[in-house]
Structures are given as C-alpha cells and as structure tokens.
Design a protein around this motif. Structure first.
Motif, mmCIF file in Angstrom:
data_model
loop_
_atom_site.group_PDB
_atom_site.id
_atom_site.type_symbol
_atom_site.label_atom_id
_atom_site.label_comp_id
_atom_site.label_asym_id
_atom_site.label_seq_id
_atom_site.Cartn_x
_atom_site.Cartn_y
_atom_site.Cartn_z
ATOM 1 N N CYS A 170 0.830 -1.205 0.000
ATOM 2 C CA CYS A 170 0.000 0.000 0.000
ATOM 3 C C CYS A 170 0.868 1.260 0.000
ATOM 4 C CB CYS A 170 -0.913 -0.039 1.224
ATOM 5 S SG CYS A 170 -2.206 1.205 1.214
ATOM 6 N N ARG A 171 1.974 1.232 0.731
ATOM 7 C CA ARG A 171 2.860 2.396 0.828
ATOM 8 C C ARG A 171 3.722 2.569 -0.415
ATOM 9 N NH1 ARG A 171 2.656 6.818 3.580
ATOM 10 N NH2 ARG A 171 2.412 5.722 5.567
ATOM 11 N N GLN A 172 4.217 1.475 -1.004
ATOM 12 C CA GLN A 172 5.255 1.560 -2.028
ATOM 13 C C GLN A 172 4.747 1.457 -3.461
ATOM 14 O OE1 GLN A 172 7.811 2.724 0.271
ATOM 15 N NE2 GLN A 172 8.934 1.875 -1.469
ATOM 16 N N CYS A 173 3.596 0.834 -3.678
ATOM 17 C CA CYS A 173 3.158 0.558 -5.053
ATOM 18 C C CYS A 173 2.249 1.657 -5.582
ATOM 19 C CB CYS A 173 2.415 -0.778 -5.102
ATOM 20 S SG CYS A 173 3.446 -2.205 -4.693
ATOM 21 N N ALA A 174 2.318 1.891 -6.882
ATOM 22 C CA ALA A 174 1.438 2.873 -7.515
ATOM 23 C C ALA A 174 -0.020 2.449 -7.340
ATOM 24 C CB ALA A 174 1.774 2.985 -9.004
ATOM 25 N N TRP A 175 -0.869 3.432 -7.101
ATOM 26 C CA TRP A 175 -2.279 3.140 -6.862
ATOM 27 C C TRP A 175 -2.920 2.542 -8.113
ATOM 28 C CZ3 TRP A 175 -4.896 3.687 -2.266
ATOM 29 C CH2 TRP A 175 -6.267 3.414 -2.327
ATOM 30 N N VAL A 176 -3.650 1.457 -7.925
ATOM 31 C CA VAL A 176 -4.395 0.817 -9.001
ATOM 32 C C VAL A 176 -5.865 0.825 -8.623
ATOM 33 C CG1 VAL A 176 -4.732 -1.320 -10.319
ATOM 34 C CG2 VAL A 176 -2.431 -0.651 -9.602
ATOM 35 N N ASN A 177 -6.733 1.001 -9.627
ATOM 36 C CA ASN A 177 -8.162 1.060 -9.334
ATOM 37 C C ASN A 177 -8.617 -0.137 -8.500
ATOM 38 O OD1 ASN A 177 -9.235 0.187 -12.775
ATOM 39 N ND2 ASN A 177 -7.943 -0.920 -11.349
ATOM 40 N N HIS A 178 -9.579 0.127 -7.606
ATOM 41 C CA HIS A 178 -10.170 -0.887 -6.727
ATOM 42 C C HIS A 178 -9.159 -1.457 -5.723
ATOM 43 C CE1 HIS A 178 -12.990 -0.443 -9.981
ATOM 44 N NE2 HIS A 178 -12.227 -1.121 -10.816
ATOM 45 N N THR A 179 -8.096 -0.707 -5.476
ATOM 46 C CA THR A 179 -7.009 -1.093 -4.548
ATOM 47 C C THR A 179 -6.413 -2.460 -4.867
ATOM 48 O OG1 THR A 179 -8.571 -1.943 -2.856
ATOM 49 C CG2 THR A 179 -7.854 0.350 -2.646
ATOM 50 N N TRP A 180 -6.354 -2.788 -6.146
ATOM 51 C CA TRP A 180 -5.746 -4.060 -6.541
ATOM 52 C C TRP A 180 -4.244 -4.093 -6.229
ATOM 53 C CZ3 TRP A 180 -8.143 -4.889 -12.101
ATOM 54 C CH2 TRP A 180 -9.506 -5.153 -11.967
ATOM 55 N N HIS A 181 -3.652 -2.933 -6.025
ATOM 56 C CA HIS A 181 -2.205 -2.879 -5.790
ATOM 57 C C HIS A 181 -1.806 -3.325 -4.382
ATOM 58 C CE1 HIS A 181 -3.802 0.770 -4.065
ATOM 59 N NE2 HIS A 181 -2.649 1.032 -3.476
ATOM 60 N N VAL A 182 -2.773 -3.537 -3.479
ATOM 61 C CA VAL A 182 -2.416 -3.869 -2.098
ATOM 62 C C VAL A 182 -2.520 -5.363 -1.792
ATOM 63 C CG1 VAL A 182 -3.278 -1.612 -1.376
ATOM 64 C CG2 VAL A 182 -4.732 -3.629 -1.052
ATOM 65 N N ALA A 183 -3.090 -6.144 -2.697
ATOM 66 C CA ALA A 183 -3.427 -7.535 -2.387
ATOM 67 C C ALA A 183 -2.189 -8.437 -2.334
ATOM 68 C CB ALA A 183 -4.413 -8.071 -3.417
ATOM 69 N N LEU A 184 -2.362 -9.589 -1.689
ATOM 70 C CA LEU A 184 -1.357 -10.646 -1.661
ATOM 71 C C LEU A 184 -1.788 -11.769 -2.603
ATOM 72 C CD1 LEU A 184 -0.751 -10.867 2.207
ATOM 73 C CD2 LEU A 184 0.373 -9.370 0.540
ATOM 74 N N TYR A 185 -0.856 -12.702 -2.876
ATOM 75 C CA TYR A 185 -1.113 -13.768 -3.845
ATOM 76 C C TYR A 185 -0.638 -15.098 -3.297
ATOM 77 C CZ TYR A 185 -1.453 -9.600 -6.699
ATOM 78 O OH TYR A 185 -1.789 -8.355 -7.163
ATOM 79 N N LEU A 186 -1.331 -16.175 -3.708
ATOM 80 C CA LEU A 186 -0.941 -17.521 -3.311
ATOM 81 C C LEU A 186 0.354 -17.933 -4.007
ATOM 82 C CD1 LEU A 186 -2.448 -19.631 -1.458
ATOM 83 C CD2 LEU A 186 -3.758 -17.597 -2.092
ATOM 84 N N THR A 187 1.175 -18.669 -3.272
ATOM 85 C CA THR A 187 2.374 -19.282 -3.846
ATOM 86 C C THR A 187 2.370 -20.764 -3.512
ATOM 87 O OG1 THR A 187 3.865 -19.126 -1.929
ATOM 88 C CG2 THR A 187 3.617 -17.143 -3.297
ATOM 89 N N ALA A 188 3.392 -21.486 -3.990
ATOM 90 C CA ALA A 188 3.520 -22.914 -3.695
ATOM 91 C C ALA A 188 3.911 -23.176 -2.249
ATOM 92 C CB ALA A 188 4.550 -23.549 -4.634
ATOM 93 N N ARG A 189 4.135 -22.098 -1.478
ATOM 94 C CA ARG A 189 4.491 -22.269 -0.071
ATOM 95 C C ARG A 189 3.659 -21.399 0.874
ATOM 96 N NH1 ARG A 189 9.290 -25.185 0.531
ATOM 97 N NH2 ARG A 189 9.359 -24.558 2.725
ATOM 98 N N GLY A 190 2.943 -20.412 0.347
ATOM 99 C CA GLY A 190 2.201 -19.543 1.246
ATOM 100 C C GLY A 190 1.562 -18.366 0.544
ATOM 101 N N LEU A 191 1.816 -17.173 1.068
ATOM 102 C CA LEU A 191 1.277 -15.925 0.527
ATOM 103 C C LEU A 191 2.414 -14.946 0.298
ATOM 104 C CD1 LEU A 191 -1.820 -15.353 2.860
ATOM 105 C CD2 LEU A 191 -1.929 -15.604 0.374
ATOM 106 N N THR A 192 2.380 -14.249 -0.838
ATOM 107 C CA THR A 192 3.442 -13.305 -1.176
ATOM 108 C C THR A 192 2.884 -11.928 -1.509
ATOM 109 O OG1 THR A 192 5.331 -12.879 -2.638
ATOM 110 C CG2 THR A 192 3.408 -13.905 -3.633
ATOM 111 N N THR A 193 3.743 -10.931 -1.329
ATOM 112 C CA THR A 193 3.411 -9.585 -1.778
ATOM 113 C C THR A 193 3.551 -9.444 -3.286
ATOM 114 O OG1 THR A 193 5.708 -8.890 -1.480
ATOM 115 C CG2 THR A 193 4.200 -8.530 0.368
ATOM 116 N N SER A 194 4.359 -10.305 -3.915
ATOM 117 C CA SER A 194 4.903 -10.110 -5.265
ATOM 118 C C SER A 194 5.917 -8.965 -5.184
ATOM 119 C CB SER A 194 3.815 -9.858 -6.312
ATOM 120 O OG SER A 194 3.277 -8.565 -6.227
#
Length: 315
Positions: A37-61
């Motif tokens: 949220c602090r470092q990434c450029a704002w994307v509509n619908h706050t898509w820039h703040v989400a985390l993502y599934l990985t083969a071991r857990g959750l990542t920021t990307s």
C-alpha cells in the motif's frame, strides 16, 4: 507435531480450534500488505495492495523501492516470514506465537537490514477499535498446523476461482488475497458505473470503498468465517444488488442467502465433502454470477467467452 490431514487436498478447517491463529494472521498480513500500500502505484479498486498464493504460502509479489525491488512471503511450510531484495539480500524470521508489536518490530528490523526501510500506516483497517501495530503487545497464538491447513484450503480455492475467472472476457480482477477482510476474491465487472457505495466499513475511508465499487460487480471468494457465518465458506454477492437476487435458485442445496451480509454463502465443508469439489464450487460460482448478470440485465454475450474455453496451452 505432524498434521494428519497433510495429504488431503481439501483439509478440514473448523473455525473454533484455530480462531486465535486466524486473528493473528489477519493482523500480520495487514502489516505485510501495507508495505504494498505504501510503495506501489495506486491501481483502481485497490488491486495494488493484495497478496497472492504461492507454492508455499502468501506473497506480496515484487514491491518497488527506488530502483530496487523486494518481496515478502509467508511460508506456511517452513513457518517463516521470508524477505528478499533484488540485489540478492535475504532475511526473515520464524512464524511463532508472538505479539503483533513483536512481529512488526522483527519485520521492520529485517527490512532495515536489507536497506529497504518502509514506514507503513500502523493502524489496522476494517477492525473495530484497532490498536496500532507497534503498540499491540498482547500475546498472540500461532498454530502452525492450522496455518498450514488454511493455506492449503486457499490453494484449492485459488485454483478453482482461476478456472472460473477464465470464463470471462470482460474486465475482471486477478484472484487475490485482500488482507482487510481477509478473503481470497475474484471480481467481475459489467462495465457500467455503479451508484456511490454507502461506505461505513470500520476504519476504512469511504473514498476507498467507493473506488472499489465504482462500477457494477459480481464478486466471489473464500474466507475463514466469523460473525454471522461461523465456519469457513465461499461467498458471492452483487453490487448494486439487483431486485430478486436474494431469491435466486443457486446450486448446491447447501448454498443460502445470508441477509445480514447480503451475499450467497456456501459452507466450505459442503465443497470439501463433495464427491467432486471442483464441480460443486463451480456450480455455486456460475449460478450466483448468472443470477447477478441476468437480473442486472448485463450484456453477457459481450462479457463471456463465447467458446467456453477455460484457458490453458494452445489456441
């Protein structure tokens, strides 16, 4: 102690035994998510703040930091928080019972050590009476076996939601993990503007909510449960909700409309215990979407893939 369900694709996830760990992860993922949220450029619908599934857990990307990038991953196999920078730096610490403040200090210490300091907003979102992260010294639970089960349930939900997403060619979100709720979600858009959302979500500015719902949506996902739904569940809702949506016929029989939340709910166990979990979940996702789209008079021919392809390799 080894988890006896470790080889089960859809693990049991009763809420009561791990509710303390669920609440811990809610706050820890907020701290990590606020780095984006602090470092990434704002994307509509706050898509820039989400985390993502990985083969071991959750990542920021990857997160930008000047000309460098870094990422942070919850590893629910080794039970570590892992920090990596694009110049080869690595760090991290064990995921174990500890206060929110201790987690916050440990993460900031690792980021400073890698010269990627980030000063986040320290107040939790979407939580009544929030305590700033750096002041929350209350001891917190972390049950590694249940954290691992939760991640494995998310893996299955992520996989099926991505199959569902592939059926749509209109504007659609990624399948991503929102740490405010927290839930794994995918959102389809009709392309038409929506009336301003009333807002009112605890400790979330109304302008953010109105940006998220600036256009008509049909949204579905998975969450660990709580409040009026005291069990892990899949959900689906429409904004704005078209007349008749609550009365729509939705498969399977275990699905129901939760009037307090104004969304359809399918208990996770109804999927987990089915002979074909993927088919049952896809029925729920498709039926609730069709109810929203048909009752909302959406142009389905323009929004859906006409050949029904599910993605994959080749033309």
């Amino acid at each position: 102690m080894a988890d006896s369900t470790a080889l089960v694709a859809w693990p049991a996830l009763p809420l009561e035994p791990w509710i303390g760990t669920r609440d811990t992860l809610h706050l820890w993922t907020q701290i990590v998510g606020k780095l984006r949220c602090r470092q990434c450029a704002w994307v509509n619908h706050t898509w820039h703040v989400a985390l993502y599934l990985t083969a071991r857990g959750l990542t920021t990307s990857p997160i930008p930091h000047g000309t460098r990038t870094f990422d942070v991953e919850f590893d629910f196999i080794a039970h570590r928080l892992v920090v990596r920078s694009s110049d080869g730096g690595t760090g991290g610490f064990a995921l174990q019972p500890q206060s929110v403040a201790a987690f916050h200090r440990a993460l900031m210490r690792e980021l400073d050590r890698l010269d990627v300091h980030v000063d986040i907003d320290r107040l939790p979102n979407e939580i009544p009476e929030p305590v700033p992260f750096d002041r929350d010294e209350v001891p917190r639970e972390y049950d590694g076996a249940y954290a691992h089960r939760y991640w494995r349930a998310l893996v299955q939900a992520d996989r099926v939601l991505k199959t569902f997403r592939a059926r749509f060619q209109g504007k659609c979100s990624p399948v991503h993990y929102f740490w405010g709720s927290p839930d794994l979600a995918v959102t389809r858009f009709s392309g038409r503007a929506a009336p301003p959302h009333p807002g009112g979500i605890p400790h979330l500015p109304d302008w953010i909510t109105r940006d998220a719902y600036s256009h008509e949506v049909s949204s579905a996902g998975f969450w660990a449960g709580g409040g009026p739904v005291p069990t892990a569940a899949f959900y689906s809702y429409a904004y704005p909700e078209p007349p008749g949506f609550a009365e729509a016929r939705v498969r399977p029989d275990a699905a129901f409309y939760q009037r307090d939340l104004r969304e359809f709910v399918l208990p996770y166990d109804a999927v987990r215990e089915a002979a074909d979990p993927d088919r049952v979940l896809l029925q729920f996702l498709q039926d609730t979407y069709e109810a929203a789209a048909d009752l909302g008079h959406c142009d389905r021919a323009a929004l859906e893939r006409p050949d029904g392809r599910q993605g994959g390799l080749g033309p």
